[in-house]
Design an enzyme around this catalytic site. Sequence first.
Site: not given
Ligand code: NI
Length: 154
Positions: A130-131, A51, A134, A46, A88-89
């Site tokens: 999670h997204e 991000q 963000h 995701g 997470c990225l």
């Molecule tokens: Ni993330």
Amino acid sequence: MAILEVKKAGDPVLKKVCEDVKKIDKRVKKLLDDMADTMYKNEGVGIAAPQVGVLIRAVVVDVDKKRYDLINPVIIHREGSAVESEGCLSCPDLFGEVERAEKIRVRYTTRYNKVKELDAEGLLARCIQHEVDHLEGRLFIDIAKNITKGRKEK
Ligand code: NI
């Protein structure tokens, strides 16, 4: 098609609340495609627009070889709870346990400007939550327990 730079924890852009997408134009569609390319390249499941430094409510998820582009997603129902490890990225090599709803219903707009609802559970539900976090400027490390560097050996 482009791979974008992923902003890392500590970058103030990740702490901002994102704005609704008002018009789904070429730029938004290209952003979604570039976000997807960036997510696949980094082996994520995701990614959210902030991000990659864009403060709009757009998310791409792909948990099980099915890509969803979620524009202006709103979680309208939550059920149950589950604690699982997340990464997470934007937080390379960090993992932590996060409590989330087990099942959700999310309402969103597609890239073709249709409003849809999706029922999700398990990893897909977790990933969407999670997204969406963000988009509110919230990172999983803000709410996780037992954060470790590197995934724990089982
Ligand atoms: Ni993330």
